[in-house]
Motif scaffolding. Structure first.
Motif, PDB file in Angstrom:
ATOM      1  N   ALA A  37      -5.399  39.594  -1.514  1.00 22.19           N
ATOM      2  CA  ALA A  37      -5.359  40.362  -2.752  1.00 22.19           C
ATOM      3  C   ALA A  37      -4.058  41.149  -2.766  1.00 22.19           C
ATOM      4  O   ALA A  37      -3.586  41.598  -1.716  1.00 22.19           O
ATOM      5  N   MET A  38      -3.510  41.291  -3.943  1.00 24.72           N
ATOM      6  CA  MET A  38      -2.312  42.102  -4.131  1.00 24.72           C
ATOM      7  C   MET A  38      -2.695  43.302  -4.974  1.00 24.72           C
ATOM      8  O   MET A  38      -3.385  43.154  -5.987  1.00 24.72           O
ATOM      9  N   TRP A  90      -5.268  36.688  -5.390  1.00 21.79           N
ATOM     10  CA  TRP A  90      -4.195  35.716  -5.572  1.00 21.79           C
ATOM     11  C   TRP A  90      -4.729  34.352  -5.976  1.00 21.79           C
ATOM     12  O   TRP A  90      -4.182  33.695  -6.846  1.00 21.79           O
ATOM     13  N   SER A  91      -5.808  33.897  -5.344  1.00 21.18           N
ATOM     14  CA  SER A  91      -6.276  32.525  -5.567  1.00 21.18           C
ATOM     15  C   SER A  91      -6.812  32.317  -6.977  1.00 21.18           C
ATOM     16  O   SER A  91      -6.560  31.292  -7.600  1.00 21.18           O
ATOM     17  N   SER A  92      -7.554  33.287  -7.497  1.00 23.85           N
ATOM     18  CA  SER A  92      -8.221  33.087  -8.781  1.00 23.85           C
ATOM     19  C   SER A  92      -7.589  33.885  -9.913  1.00 23.85           C
ATOM     20  O   SER A  92      -7.940  33.684 -11.080  1.00 23.85           O
ATOM     21  N   ARG A 137       0.236  37.584 -11.683  1.00 19.06           N
ATOM     22  CA  ARG A 137       1.040  37.015 -10.598  1.00 19.06           C
ATOM     23  C   ARG A 137       1.612  35.675 -11.024  1.00 19.06           C
ATOM     24  O   ARG A 137       1.012  34.963 -11.820  1.00 19.06           O
ATOM     25  N   ASP A 138       2.771  35.384 -10.445  1.00 22.96           N
ATOM     26  CA  ASP A 138       3.459  34.121 -10.688  1.00 22.96           C
ATOM     27  C   ASP A 138       3.498  33.381  -9.360  1.00 22.96           C
ATOM     28  O   ASP A 138       4.230  33.774  -8.449  1.00 22.96           O
ATOM     29  N   ASN A 173       6.108  33.729  -6.282  1.00 23.78           N
ATOM     30  CA  ASN A 173       5.474  34.624  -5.294  1.00 23.78           C
ATOM     31  C   ASN A 173       5.677  36.089  -5.677  1.00 23.78           C
ATOM     32  O   ASN A 173       6.047  36.935  -4.840  1.00 23.78           O
ATOM     33  N   THR A 174       5.444  36.370  -6.929  1.00 25.04           N
ATOM     34  CA  THR A 174       5.712  37.706  -7.457  1.00 25.04           C
ATOM     35  C   THR A 174       4.500  38.219  -8.219  1.00 25.04           C
ATOM     36  O   THR A 174       3.830  37.458  -8.921  1.00 25.04           O
TER      37      THR A 174
END
Length: 128
Positions: A33-34, A53-55, A72-73, A77-78
């Motif tokens: 998670a970010m 991040w995954s979903s 997120r992109d 990776n941003t």
């Protein structure tokens, strides 16, 4: 090792917008998670928003819900934090964080200690 580099902070008038970016490197983040946290002078660091991040499932603090959007992109990776309708009380240093999701409660706790990696922070100042 994991590196998180924030950018996009600055000075803006109340009602204005800013977009923060967090460039992540050093590993793949599929199980992570970010998050974005912020810290105003004299206050504790508080949760702002997070994204799985995954979903790309997102979570927000009540104070920013409807005004801020985390995204997120994968290719870059941003992670981004689009901040609209900014208020003077949004003034703080904003930090990007990454944490591996180890249990189902991770994304409900919004706990700083769950995030192992942190960026250096970027200052957001909202004038009235």
């Amino acid at each position: 090792q994991v590196q998180l580099v924030e950018s996009g902070g600055g000075l803006v008038q109340a009602g204005g917008s800013l977009r923060l970016s967090c460039a992540a490197s050093g590993r793949t983040f599929g199980s992570y998670a970010m998050g974005w946290f912020r810290q105003a002078p004299g206050k504790e660091r508080e949760f702002v928003a997070a994204i799985r991040w995954s979903s790309a499932t997102t979570y927000y603090a009540d104070s920013v819900k409807g005004r801020f959007t985390i995204s997120r992109d994968n290719a870059k990776n941003t992670v981004y934090l689009q901040m609209n309708s900014l208020k003077p009380e949004d003034t703080a240093a904003y930090y990007c964080a990454a944490g591996e999701i180890r249990d189902i409660g991770f994304l409900l706790r919004h706990r700083r200690d769950d995030y192992a990696y942190w960026g250096q922070g970027t200052q957001v100042t909202v004038s009235s």
